[in-house]
Design a protein around this motif. Sequence first.
Motif, PDB file in Angstrom:
ATOM      1  N   MET A   1       0.667  -1.314  -0.039  1.00 14.96           N
ATOM      2  CA  MET A   1      -0.070  -0.035   0.163  1.00 14.96           C
ATOM      3  C   MET A   1       0.827   1.435   0.190  1.00 14.96           C
ATOM      4  SD  MET A   1      -2.885   1.093   2.687  1.00 14.96           S
ATOM      5  CE  MET A   1      -3.485   2.518   2.752  1.00 14.96           C
ATOM      6  N   ALA A   2       0.513   2.150  -0.681  1.00 11.26           N
ATOM      7  CA  ALA A   2       1.109   3.422  -1.026  1.00 11.26           C
ATOM      8  C   ALA A   2       0.921   4.586   0.097  1.00 11.26           C
ATOM      9  CB  ALA A   2       1.241   3.987  -2.443  1.00 11.26           C
ATOM     10  N   SER A   3       1.509   5.712   0.268  1.00  7.47           N
ATOM     11  CA  SER A   3       0.851   6.503   0.983  1.00  7.47           C
ATOM     12  C   SER A   3       0.093   7.399  -0.141  1.00  7.47           C
ATOM     13  CB  SER A   3       1.716   7.633   1.454  1.00  7.47           C
ATOM     14  OG  SER A   3       2.895   8.002   0.365  1.00  7.47           O
ATOM     15  N   LYS A   4      -0.891   8.137   0.405  1.00  6.74           N
ATOM     16  CA  LYS A   4      -1.908   8.786  -0.605  1.00  6.74           C
ATOM     17  C   LYS A   4      -2.435  10.215  -0.028  1.00  6.74           C
ATOM     18  CE  LYS A   4      -6.046   6.022   0.875  1.00  6.74           C
ATOM     19  NZ  LYS A   4      -6.868   5.166   0.420  1.00  6.74           N
ATOM     20  N   PHE A   5      -2.720  10.982  -1.159  1.00  6.63           N
ATOM     21  CA  PHE A   5      -3.455  12.294  -0.691  1.00  6.63           C
ATOM     22  C   PHE A   5      -5.017  11.674  -1.192  1.00  6.63           C
ATOM     23  CE2 PHE A   5       0.468  14.172  -1.717  1.00  6.63           C
ATOM     24  CZ  PHE A   5       0.527  15.120  -0.471  1.00  6.63           C
ATOM     25  N   LEU A   6      -5.970  11.737   0.044  1.00  6.53           N
ATOM     26  CA  LEU A   6      -7.075  11.574  -0.163  1.00  6.53           C
ATOM     27  C   LEU A   6      -8.043  12.920  -0.418  1.00  6.53           C
ATOM     28  CD1 LEU A   6      -9.816   9.538  -0.592  1.00  6.53           C
ATOM     29  CD2 LEU A   6      -9.668   9.698   2.096  1.00  6.53           C
ATOM     30  N   ILE A   7      -8.509  13.226  -1.198  1.00  5.20           N
ATOM     31  CA  ILE A   7      -9.382  14.393  -1.534  1.00  5.20           C
ATOM     32  C   ILE A   7     -10.961  13.986  -1.217  1.00  5.20           C
ATOM     33  CG2 ILE A   7     -10.349  16.047  -3.260  1.00  5.20           C
ATOM     34  CD1 ILE A   7      -7.621  15.712  -4.936  1.00  5.20           C
ATOM     35  N   VAL A   8     -11.442  14.706  -0.414  1.00  6.57           N
ATOM     36  CA  VAL A   8     -12.852  14.730   0.097  1.00  6.57           C
ATOM     37  C   VAL A   8     -13.533  16.004  -0.134  1.00  6.57           C
ATOM     38  CG1 VAL A   8     -12.529  12.868   1.868  1.00  6.57           C
ATOM     39  CG2 VAL A   8     -12.282  15.359   2.356  1.00  6.57           C
ATOM     40  N   LYS A   9     -14.842  15.651  -0.729  1.00  6.52           N
ATOM     41  CA  LYS A   9     -15.795  17.101  -0.811  1.00  6.52           C
ATOM     42  C   LYS A   9     -16.953  17.004   0.506  1.00  6.52           C
ATOM     43  CE  LYS A   9     -18.872  19.244  -4.023  1.00  6.52           C
ATOM     44  NZ  LYS A   9     -19.353  19.126  -5.372  1.00  6.52           N
ATOM     45  N   ILE A  10     -16.818  17.982   0.963  1.00 10.28           N
ATOM     46  CA  ILE A  10     -18.024  18.264   2.084  1.00 10.28           C
ATOM     47  C   ILE A  10     -18.576  19.519   1.638  1.00 10.28           C
ATOM     48  CG2 ILE A  10     -18.269  18.645   4.448  1.00 10.28           C
ATOM     49  CD1 ILE A  10     -15.576  17.256   5.021  1.00 10.28           C
ATOM     50  N   ASP A  11     -19.851  19.443   1.441  1.00 10.35           N
ATOM     51  CA  ASP A  11     -20.675  20.374   0.884  1.00 10.35           C
ATOM     52  C   ASP A  11     -20.193  20.974  -0.386  1.00 10.35           C
ATOM     53  OD1 ASP A  11     -22.793  20.220   3.043  1.00 10.35           O
ATOM     54  OD2 ASP A  11     -21.407  21.453   4.621  1.00 10.35           O
ATOM     55  N   GLN A  13     -17.088  22.475  -0.622  1.00  7.20           N
ATOM     56  CA  GLN A  13     -15.886  22.433  -0.395  1.00  7.20           C
ATOM     57  C   GLN A  13     -15.065  21.258  -0.428  1.00  7.20           C
ATOM     58  OE1 GLN A  13     -15.574  24.714   3.287  1.00  7.20           O
ATOM     59  NE2 GLN A  13     -15.556  26.627   2.114  1.00  7.20           N
ATOM     60  N   PHE A  14     -13.689  21.298  -0.897  1.00  9.65           N
ATOM     61  CA  PHE A  14     -12.797  20.300  -0.875  1.00  9.65           C
ATOM     62  C   PHE A  14     -11.725  20.425   0.110  1.00  9.65           C
ATOM     63  CE2 PHE A  14     -14.785  20.809  -5.050  1.00  9.65           C
ATOM     64  CZ  PHE A  14     -15.036  19.736  -5.413  1.00  9.65           C
ATOM     65  N   ARG A  15     -11.077  19.190   0.647  1.00  5.54           N
ATOM     66  CA  ARG A  15     -10.115  19.215   1.525  1.00  5.54           C
ATOM     67  C   ARG A  15      -9.371  18.114   1.045  1.00  5.54           C
ATOM     68  NH1 ARG A  15      -9.826  20.348   7.053  1.00  5.54           N
ATOM     69  NH2 ARG A  15     -11.474  21.911   6.692  1.00  5.54           N
ATOM     70  N   PHE A  16      -8.010  17.798   1.278  1.00  6.41           N
ATOM     71  CA  PHE A  16      -7.398  16.485   1.406  1.00  6.41           C
ATOM     72  C   PHE A  16      -6.656  16.402   2.760  1.00  6.41           C
ATOM     73  CE2 PHE A  16      -4.126  20.074   0.018  1.00  6.41           C
ATOM     74  CZ  PHE A  16      -3.090  19.634   0.726  1.00  6.41           C
ATOM     75  N   HIS A  17      -6.360  14.843   2.731  1.00  6.91           N
ATOM     76  CA  HIS A  17      -5.591  14.282   4.007  1.00  6.91           C
ATOM     77  C   HIS A  17      -4.452  13.414   3.097  1.00  6.91           C
ATOM     78  CE1 HIS A  17      -8.958  15.346   6.600  1.00  6.91           C
ATOM     79  NE2 HIS A  17      -9.889  14.780   5.500  1.00  6.91           N
ATOM     80  N   LEU A  18      -3.295  13.833   3.845  1.00  8.46           N
ATOM     81  CA  LEU A  18      -2.410  12.805   3.450  1.00  8.46           C
ATOM     82  C   LEU A  18      -2.388  11.820   4.393  1.00  8.46           C
ATOM     83  CD1 LEU A  18       0.319  12.198   1.778  1.00  8.46           C
ATOM     84  CD2 LEU A  18       1.632  13.731   3.390  1.00  8.46           C
ATOM     85  N   LYS A  19      -2.260  10.528   3.944  1.00 12.33           N
ATOM     86  CA  LYS A  19      -2.332   9.332   4.534  1.00 12.33           C
ATOM     87  C   LYS A  19      -0.977   8.578   4.702  1.00 12.33           C
ATOM     88  CE  LYS A  19      -7.085   8.333   5.047  1.00 12.33           C
ATOM     89  NZ  LYS A  19      -8.081   7.326   5.366  1.00 12.33           N
ATOM     90  N   ALA A  20      -0.668   7.820   5.675  1.00 10.42           N
ATOM     91  CA  ALA A  20       0.650   7.330   5.519  1.00 10.42           C
ATOM     92  C   ALA A  20       0.514   5.876   5.053  1.00 10.42           C
ATOM     93  CB  ALA A  20       1.374   7.330   6.797  1.00 10.42           C
ATOM     94  N   VAL A  21       1.391   5.114   4.767  1.00 13.01           N
ATOM     95  CA  VAL A  21       1.456   3.733   4.352  1.00 13.01           C
ATOM     96  C   VAL A  21       0.264   2.984   5.482  1.00 13.01           C
ATOM     97  CG1 VAL A  21       2.491   1.722   3.913  1.00 13.01           C
ATOM     98  CG2 VAL A  21       3.468   3.752   3.195  1.00 13.01           C
ATOM     99  N   ASN A  22       0.422   3.127   6.417  1.00 12.53           N
ATOM    100  CA  ASN A  22      -0.352   2.523   7.650  1.00 12.53           C
ATOM    101  C   ASN A  22      -2.045   2.988   7.604  1.00 12.53           C
ATOM    102  OD1 ASN A  22      -0.274   4.791   9.076  1.00 12.53           O
ATOM    103  ND2 ASN A  22       0.890   3.959  10.578  1.00 12.53           N
ATOM    104  N   GLY A  23      -2.337   4.010   6.757  1.00  5.32           N
ATOM    105  CA  GLY A  23      -3.655   4.685   6.671  1.00  5.32           C
ATOM    106  C   GLY A  23      -4.032   5.637   7.513  1.00  5.32           C
TER     107      GLY A  23
END
Length: 125
Positions: A1-11, A13-23
Motif C-alpha cells: 500500500m502506498a501513501s496517498k492524498f485523499l481528496i474529500v468533498k464536504i458540501d 468545499q474540498f480538502r485533502f488528507h495525506l495518509k501514511a502507508v499504515n492508513g
Amino acid sequence: MASKFLIVKIDDQFRFHLKAVNGEIILSSQPYSSLASCKKGIESIRVNAPIAPIEDQTIEEFSIEKNPKFEVYEYKNGDYRFRLKARNGELIGTGDRYKSKAGCQNGIDSIKKNSVEAIIVEEEN
C-alpha cells in the motif's frame, strides 16, 4: 500500500488528507472552493514539505525560519501540533495532536518522506 492524498468533498468545499502507508492521517488541508485549487494545494505540499525547516515554537527564543516551514507548537493539554506554511506564508496543512514532541517530529518526517510520491485519490460520494 502506498501513501496517498485523499481528496474529500464536504458540501461545496474540498480538502485533502495525506495518509501514511499504515492508513493514518498525517496532514490535513484547509478547505478549498474548487477541486483544481485543492490539487494545487497538494502540489504545494509536494514542493514545500521536503525542503521546509522546522521552527520549534515550544522553546524560548526560538529561531524564526523562512517560509516554507513547519511550525511546531504546544496545543491544549500539553499536546504538540504542527502546521506547514508555503513560501508565501499561507497555511497549507496541519498535523494531528501528539503526546510528545518526538511524535510530532516523526509526523513531520513522515510527511517529508511520503508527500512526494503519494498517489492522489478522490473519495467517491
